[in-house]
Design an enzyme around this catalytic site. Structure first.
Site, mmCIF file in Angstrom:
data_model
loop_
_atom_site.group_PDB
_atom_site.id
_atom_site.type_symbol
_atom_site.label_atom_id
_atom_site.label_comp_id
_atom_site.label_asym_id
_atom_site.label_seq_id
_atom_site.Cartn_x
_atom_site.Cartn_y
_atom_site.Cartn_z
ATOM 1 N N LYS A 59 33.076 43.968 28.653
ATOM 2 C CA LYS A 59 33.311 42.245 30.056
ATOM 3 C C LYS A 59 32.003 42.418 30.585
ATOM 4 O O LYS A 59 31.343 41.853 30.848
ATOM 5 C CB LYS A 59 34.384 42.240 29.977
ATOM 6 C CG LYS A 59 34.823 41.715 30.980
ATOM 7 C CD LYS A 59 36.205 41.210 31.657
ATOM 8 C CE LYS A 59 36.170 41.803 33.101
ATOM 9 N NZ LYS A 59 35.944 41.185 34.490
ATOM 10 N N ASN A 60 32.142 43.119 32.289
ATOM 11 C CA ASN A 60 31.258 43.388 33.140
ATOM 12 C C ASN A 60 29.818 43.207 32.630
ATOM 13 O O ASN A 60 29.074 43.507 33.180
ATOM 14 C CB ASN A 60 31.511 43.954 33.947
ATOM 15 C CG ASN A 60 32.791 43.766 35.094
ATOM 16 O OD1 ASN A 60 33.121 42.413 34.082
ATOM 17 N ND2 ASN A 60 33.761 44.130 35.552
ATOM 18 N N CYS B 54 40.072 35.179 45.943
ATOM 19 C CA CYS B 54 40.696 35.752 45.153
ATOM 20 C C CYS B 54 41.596 36.759 44.763
ATOM 21 O O CYS B 54 41.848 37.512 45.856
ATOM 22 C CB CYS B 54 39.849 35.885 43.987
ATOM 23 S SG CYS B 54 39.386 38.134 43.700
ATOM 24 N N ASP C 85 37.937 49.358 39.611
ATOM 25 C CA ASP C 85 38.559 49.074 38.939
ATOM 26 C C ASP C 85 39.564 50.033 37.621
ATOM 27 O O ASP C 85 39.996 49.469 36.987
ATOM 28 C CB ASP C 85 37.379 48.553 37.468
ATOM 29 C CG ASP C 85 36.518 47.025 38.289
ATOM 30 O OD1 ASP C 85 36.833 46.697 38.968
ATOM 31 O OD2 ASP C 85 35.316 46.905 36.891
ATOM 32 N N ARG D 217 41.789 38.718 30.081
ATOM 33 C CA ARG D 217 40.302 38.270 30.709
ATOM 34 C C ARG D 217 40.071 39.380 30.080
ATOM 35 O O ARG D 217 38.231 39.606 30.319
ATOM 36 C CB ARG D 217 40.766 37.694 32.040
ATOM 37 C CG ARG D 217 41.622 36.845 32.452
ATOM 38 C CD ARG D 217 41.043 36.673 34.017
ATOM 39 N NE ARG D 217 40.200 36.338 34.449
ATOM 40 C CZ ARG D 217 38.694 36.371 35.821
ATOM 41 N NH1 ARG D 217 39.999 36.384 36.433
ATOM 42 N NH2 ARG D 217 38.191 37.123 35.885
ATOM 43 N N ARG E 40 35.465 38.367 48.699
ATOM 44 C CA ARG E 40 34.803 38.037 47.686
ATOM 45 C C ARG E 40 33.547 36.926 48.065
ATOM 46 O O ARG E 40 33.438 36.155 47.576
ATOM 47 C CB ARG E 40 35.317 38.425 46.518
ATOM 48 C CG ARG E 40 36.318 39.366 46.027
ATOM 49 C CD ARG E 40 36.858 39.370 44.666
ATOM 50 N NE ARG E 40 35.536 39.447 43.485
ATOM 51 C CZ ARG E 40 35.581 39.831 42.992
ATOM 52 N NH1 ARG E 40 37.283 39.350 41.355
ATOM 53 N NH2 ARG E 40 34.759 40.203 41.722
HETATM 54 N N1 EPU Z 1 30.220 41.311 48.651
HETATM 55 C C1 EPU Z 1 30.269 40.549 50.068
HETATM 56 N N2 EPU Z 1 28.761 40.190 49.551
HETATM 57 C C2 EPU Z 1 27.927 39.626 48.270
HETATM 58 C C3 EPU Z 1 29.085 40.175 47.338
HETATM 59 C C4 EPU Z 1 29.804 41.016 47.206
HETATM 60 O O1 EPU Z 1 30.434 41.137 50.874
HETATM 61 O O2 EPU Z 1 27.539 38.360 48.540
HETATM 62 C C5 EPU Z 1 31.595 42.305 48.838
HETATM 63 C C6 EPU Z 1 32.572 41.841 48.426
HETATM 64 O O3 EPU Z 1 33.422 41.348 48.854
HETATM 65 C C7 EPU Z 1 33.262 43.845 48.321
HETATM 66 C C8 EPU Z 1 31.959 44.286 47.935
HETATM 67 O O4 EPU Z 1 30.415 43.368 47.993
HETATM 68 O O5 EPU Z 1 34.120 43.828 48.791
HETATM 69 C C9 EPU Z 1 31.532 44.706 46.052
HETATM 70 O O6 EPU Z 1 32.132 43.711 45.486
HETATM 71 P P1 EPU Z 1 30.353 43.121 44.193
HETATM 72 O O7 EPU Z 1 30.101 41.995 44.780
HETATM 73 O O8 EPU Z 1 30.381 44.632 43.685
HETATM 74 O O9 EPU Z 1 31.838 43.147 42.729
HETATM 75 P P2 EPU Z 1 31.621 41.929 42.424
HETATM 76 O O10 EPU Z 1 30.332 41.890 41.431
HETATM 77 O O11 EPU Z 1 31.994 40.792 42.774
HETATM 78 C C10 EPU Z 1 31.786 43.493 40.097
HETATM 79 C C11 EPU Z 1 32.839 43.184 38.393
HETATM 80 C C12 EPU Z 1 33.760 43.238 38.778
HETATM 81 C C13 EPU Z 1 34.256 45.171 39.744
HETATM 82 C C14 EPU Z 1 33.412 45.223 41.401
HETATM 83 C C15 EPU Z 1 32.986 45.909 41.655
HETATM 84 C C16 EPU Z 1 31.806 41.769 37.182
HETATM 85 C C17 EPU Z 1 31.530 40.768 36.853
HETATM 86 N N3 EPU Z 1 32.693 42.137 38.114
HETATM 87 O O12 EPU Z 1 32.519 42.649 41.124
HETATM 88 O O13 EPU Z 1 35.505 43.654 38.175
HETATM 89 O O14 EPU Z 1 35.398 45.333 40.282
HETATM 90 O O15 EPU Z 1 31.834 44.137 40.197
HETATM 91 O O16 EPU Z 1 32.813 47.220 41.327
HETATM 92 O O17 EPU Z 1 30.931 42.750 36.869
HETATM 93 C C18 EPU Z 1 36.985 43.615 37.046
HETATM 94 O O18 EPU Z 1 36.465 43.734 35.654
HETATM 95 O O19 EPU Z 1 38.269 43.505 37.068
HETATM 96 C C19 EPU Z 1 36.317 43.326 38.275
HETATM 97 C C20 EPU Z 1 37.395 42.893 38.870
#
Ligand code: EPU
Length: 419
Positions: free
Chosen positions: A22-23, A115, A303, A395, A120
């Site tokens: 998915k990701n 969320c 995850d 999802r 996030r």
């Molecule tokens: N963060 C910030 N500011 C930003 C972006 C991130 O503070 O601008 C923080 C987040 O709040 C969090 C940390 O940085 O504490 C890491 O978040 P990240 O941005 O890496 O998460 P994401 O990109 O929103 C993806 C996956 C998630 C997975 C996380 C961590 C996708 C579509 N989603 O989310 O997947 O948990 O990376 O590996 O790639 C899932 O599949 O169940 C899922 C939640």
């Protein structure tokens, strides 16, 4: 609304295939905006999030066609916005921001808001775009980003962010000059995206390390790409074998992406080994407790935290599970406790005291991975477990109930009256 009824205590046996990740699929689909024409993706999983991304792309003017492969035609991109109705159901919608700014010079993205698993924010995505010369305005719950032409920049991310890295990588492929990204996410899904961008003619080096260099090019051409297998789905099935004391073979397990998880699984006493037919996972009579600290790749994936915790509820001894990525990713704990688990939360730590047996009860899913952990616990529990709100599972897990059934699980999908 639907629920799963699970009769636990059956040792799983048999073999399965893992679906596309998915990701990886979501950013790949968003990247199609960058090059007009027809993009072809193989091994796309049939998931609600994938359909949501197709709906968003169609709102922008693209046409998606789900057949044996997914084709996305992006000759025309008319709109520049990701509306709140879509973003609130799927945060990964923000992945269209980088490609839209690169293609159209502007994008309006609804701010996702908090969320179930944490706040996030997307501040790091916006900060990086602004350092590439974009004008960023936040108003009325929107991030409005404008840049006639993005220019290269040297960006050091304050925190490792997966979709942040992907968004900026997509923004930079068509920018003027060489962009350098440091402290980036090293997840296999980031590498899969970089590979597709390079297949389209981009010049990206270093994906999979903590520094990525992107030499901007004038234009990209659509290509054909096969999505990598889902490491989180594979880990979930391995835990399903372990928690039921069963023995399953995973035909196409992406083992190379699961090293940290596998070392924890082995430490708990579960046998895992490569065989001719695939990767064999065999449960043990005597499961040992193992401590976990989640971390960005190649660390233990957040995850898989909830699913591994389900396993630890029936291990011998005490397991300390520390969540370092998201501030609210223990929503499964009270539900696991309803099944007889003994888990206490202390800030970002969960202290799991192994119990002899879980016992079936009605439980409620709260987010995707929490739901998976409840299904796993239900498979191990004595008696009947009803897992409500399984739409969360749809999802990110393709045909979870069907796949578990082929392994011998007694799992039924039933209508549920819950609101
Ligand atoms: N963060 C910030 N500011 C930003 C972006 C991130 O503070 O601008 C923080 C987040 O709040 C969090 C940390 O940085 O504490 C890491 O978040 P990240 O941005 O890496 O998460 P994401 O990109 O929103 C993806 C996956 C998630 C997975 C996380 C961590 C996708 C579509 N989603 O989310 O997947 O948990 O990376 O590996 O790639 C899932 O599949 O169940 C899922 C939640």
């Amino acid at each position: 609304m639907e629920a799963f009824l699970i009769e636990g205590g059956i040792k799983l046996k048999g073999s399965i295939n893992i679906s596309g990740a998915k990701n990886a699929a979501l950013p790949l689909m968003a990247s199609s905006i960058l090059a007009p024409g027809v993009h072809t993706f193989k091994n796309i999983p049939n998931l609600r999030d994938v359909k949501t991304m197709a709906i968003l792309l169609s709102h922008l003017g693209a046409k998606s066609d789900f057949g044996e492969t997914l084709t996305i035609s992006t000759d025309e991109i008319r709109a520049d916005d990701a509306p709140y109705e879509v973003v609130k159901t799927m945060r990964a919608s923000v992945l269209v921001m980088g490609p839209l700014v690169a293609r159209l010079g502007h994008a309006r993205i609804s701010l996702p808001g908090g969320c179930a698993i944490g706040a996030r924010p997307i501040d790091l995505h916006l900060k990086a775009l602004s350092s590439m010369g974009a004008e960023v305005n936040l108003h009325n719950g929107l991030a409005e980003v404008k840049a006639k032409k993005l220019r290269a920049s040297h960006i050091i991310f304050e925190k490792v962010t997966v979709t942040g890295t992907e968004n900026i990588m997509m923004a930079a492929v068509l920018a003027d000059g060489k962009t350098i990204l440091e402290n980036v996410a090293r997840e296999p899904e980031v590498v899969d995206l970089a590979n597709y961008l390079n297949e389209m003619g981009a010049r990206i080096e270093g994906a999979g390390t903590n520094r990525i260099e992107i030499e901007g090019v004038k234009s990209l051409k659509p290509s054909v790409h096969t999505v990598i297998p889902d490491r989180i789905e594979a880990a979930t099935f391995m835990i399903a074998a372990a928690i039921t004391g069963g023995e399953i073979i995973i035909n196409n397990a992406p083992i190379k992406y699961l090293k940290t998880f596998l070392s924890h699984l082995k430490e708990s006493g579960v046998s895992v080994r490569m065989e001719d037919k695939g990767f064999k996972v065999k449960g043990t009579e005597k499961l040992s407790s193992v401590d976990v600290i989640t971390a960005p790749y190649p660390g233990f994936a957040t995850d898989i935290q909830a699913q591994f915790m389900a396993l630890m509820t029936i291990a011998d001894g005490i397991s300390i599970i520390k969540e370092t990525i998201f501030e609210n990713r223990f929503m499964h704990v009270p539900e696991l406790n309803r099944l007889g688990a003994n888990i206490k939360i202390d800030g970002s730590m969960a202290i799991v005291k192994g119990c002899k047996k879980l016992r079936g009860a009605p439980v409620q899913a709260t987010d995707l991975r929490a739901s998976a952990s409840l299904v796993l616990a239900g498979l191990a529990a004595e008696g009947i477990t009803k897992v409500s709100r399984i739409y969360h599972l749809e999802r990110g897990y393709e045909k979870l109930d069907e796949k578990l059934s082929t392994l011998g699980a007694k799992i039924l999908r039933i209508p549920d009256k819950l609101p």
